[in-house]
Design an enzyme around this catalytic site. Structure first.
Site, mmCIF file in Angstrom:
data_model
loop_
_atom_site.group_PDB
_atom_site.id
_atom_site.type_symbol
_atom_site.label_atom_id
_atom_site.label_comp_id
_atom_site.label_asym_id
_atom_site.label_seq_id
_atom_site.Cartn_x
_atom_site.Cartn_y
_atom_site.Cartn_z
ATOM 1 N N SER A 1 -8.056 -7.719 4.263
ATOM 2 C CA SER A 1 -8.831 -6.524 3.514
ATOM 3 C C SER A 1 -7.737 -5.306 3.431
ATOM 4 O O SER A 1 -8.314 -4.217 2.953
ATOM 5 C CB SER A 1 -10.021 -6.057 4.582
ATOM 6 O OG SER A 1 -9.309 -5.789 5.931
ATOM 7 N N TYR A 2 -6.473 -4.943 4.083
ATOM 8 C CA TYR A 2 -5.764 -3.814 4.065
ATOM 9 C C TYR A 2 -5.265 -3.839 2.679
ATOM 10 O O TYR A 2 -4.506 -4.941 2.225
ATOM 11 C CB TYR A 2 -4.634 -4.072 5.066
ATOM 12 C CG TYR A 2 -5.105 -4.311 6.667
ATOM 13 C CD1 TYR A 2 -6.455 -3.733 7.046
ATOM 14 C CD2 TYR A 2 -4.045 -4.521 7.700
ATOM 15 C CE1 TYR A 2 -6.743 -3.928 8.331
ATOM 16 C CE2 TYR A 2 -4.461 -4.974 8.874
ATOM 17 C CZ TYR A 2 -5.974 -4.390 9.332
ATOM 18 O OH TYR A 2 -6.234 -4.417 10.665
ATOM 19 N N SER A 3 -5.321 -2.870 1.853
ATOM 20 C CA SER A 3 -5.975 -1.645 2.105
ATOM 21 C C SER A 3 -6.983 -1.490 1.001
ATOM 22 O O SER A 3 -6.692 -0.472 0.188
ATOM 23 C CB SER A 3 -5.000 -0.593 2.092
ATOM 24 O OG SER A 3 -4.281 -0.642 0.860
#
Length: 316
Positions: free
Chosen positions: A50-52
Site C-alpha cells: 500500500s505504500y504510498s
C-alpha cells in the site's frame, strides 16, 4: 545479527523502513539511502504493497517498485525483504484469493521469486480466521512466501491465528509488527511481548522513533498546518513527560557518543523479543545514525533509567 523467531532469517538488528520510498524520498534519494544502508551492513528492508497509495496520483506499490528496481540494479546478496498485504486499494482485506493476487503483484514489483517475510498488515474481521490462516499457508506451501508474520493484530487474534495454525498443521507466524517505542509501551508490554515469548515469535516494531519525536528535533507541541506530516505527528508527544525522555536519551547517548535517535532505537532493540526495530530515512545523511543504533549496547543502569523516565501505568 539476530534471528527472527523460529525462522532461519538472520538479519542486521535494524530494519530499514520503506514507507518513505516514493513519498518523502524520490527514486534517486531512495537508491542512495538503500546503498548507504546496505553498504553499512544492513540487510533487512520493510515495506508494504500500500505504500504510498495515500498520495494524489499514486496507486500503491510505489515503494515496492523502487526497492525492486534497486535490487535489480545492485544485485545485493542475502537481503531479507518484508512486505505486507490488506491495504492496497486493489487488494483490500485478507480473503485467500485477494492475498494470493496481492502477493503475486508484490513479487512482480519487487522482482523476486519469494517474499521472505509476508505480513498480514491489518486484521480482517470479515473473513473467517480459518480461511485467512489457510490462505497464507498456501502461499508458503507454493513457494511464494518463506515466512508468515502479523502486523497490528491484537493479542487475542494472534493467539487465535497460532492455535488454528497448529491445529491445522499450517505454517506458524514468526514475527509480530506492533507500534512500540519509549512513548508507546503499555499495550505491547502487557499483551504482545508475553505472547511472543510464549510462541517463540519476534517483534519487529514500527514507529520506533515516534514519528520523529524521539530524534529530539521536535520539542514543542505547536505544529501548524504548514508543518510536515512528521512534525505534526511528533508534536503530540512534546509534553513535559515526553521531554524528560528526550533529556534522558540525550544524556545517555552522550556517554556512547550517540544521537538521541540512535539511543532510542538501542533501548527498543534491547527489549524482550525485539529482533529489529524499523526506522526510516528520508535523506541519505540519516542512515549512518540508524546503523549506529544497532551497535550501541546500553548498560543495565541506562536501560533502567529509560524505563523509569518513560514509565506508564499498567491497565487494570
Amino acid at each position: 545479527m539476530t534471528r527472527i523467531g523460529r525462522s532461519d532469517l538472520d538479519v542486521f538488528p535494524l530494519s530499514l523502513g520503506g514507507n518513505v520510498f516514493g513519498w518523502t524520498a524520490d527514486r534517486e534519494e531512495s537508491f542512495r539511502i538503500l546503498d548507504a544502508f546496505h553498504g553499512g551492513g544492513g540487510d533487512f528492508i520493510d515495506t508494504a504493497d500500500s505504500y504510498s497509495a495515500w498520495l494524489p496520483g499514486h496507486t500503491g506499490g510505489e515503494s515496492e517498485t523502487i526497492i525492486g528496481e534497486w535490487l535489480a540494479s545492485r544485485k545485493p546478496l542475502d537481503m531479507v525483504i518484508a512486505t505486507k498485504v490488506s491495504k492496497h486499494p486493489e487488494f483490500p482485506g485478507l480473503s485467500p484469493r485477494n492475498v494470493r493476487a496481492a502477493a503475486e503483484a508484490s513479487l512482480a514489483r519487487l522482482g523476486v521469486d519469494t517474499i521472505d517475510l509476508y505480513y498480514a498488515h491489518y486484521d480482517d474481521p470479515d473473513v473467517p480466521m480459518e480461511e485467512i490462516v489457510a490462505g497464507f499457508d498456501d502461499l508458503v506451501r507454493d513457494g511464494l512466501v518463506r515466512y508468515v508474520a502479523l502486523s497490528n493484530f491484537t493479542a487475542d487474534r494472534i493467539r487465535s491465528w497460532v492455535e488454528l495454525a497448529r491445529a491445522g498443521g499450517s505454517d506458524l507466524p514468526v514475527a509480530i509488527q506492533p507500534h512500540y517505542n519509549l512513548v508507546h509501551r503499555n499495550v505491547v508490554e502487557e499483551t504482545i511481548i508475553p505472547l511472543a515469548e510464549e510462541f517463540d515469535m519476534s517483534l519487529v516494531p514500527y514507529y520506533g522513533l515516534a514519528m520523529g519525536f524521539l530524534t529530539g528535533k521536535y520539542r514543542s507541541t505547536v505544529a501548524d498546518e504548514q508543518s510536515s506530516p512528521r512534525a505534526r505527528g511528533a508534536a503530540k508527544y512534546a509534553t513535559p513527560e515526553g521531554l524528560r525522555i528526550i533529556d534522558a536519551l540525550e544524556r545517555i547517548g552522550a556517554a556512547h557518543d550517540a544521537s538521541i535517535a540512535a539511543t532510542a532505537l538501542a533501548w527498543l532493540r534491547a527489549q524482550p523479543t525485539v529482533a529489529a526495530p524499523i526506522a526510516s530515512a528520508s535523506k541519505v545523511e540519516q542512515v549512518e545514525d540508524l546503523l549506529a543504533s544497532a551497535r550501541i549496547e546500553l548498560t543495565g543502569e541506562q536501560l533502567a533509567e529509560l524505563d523509569r523516565v518513560s514509565a506508564w501505568s499498567p491497565s487494570s
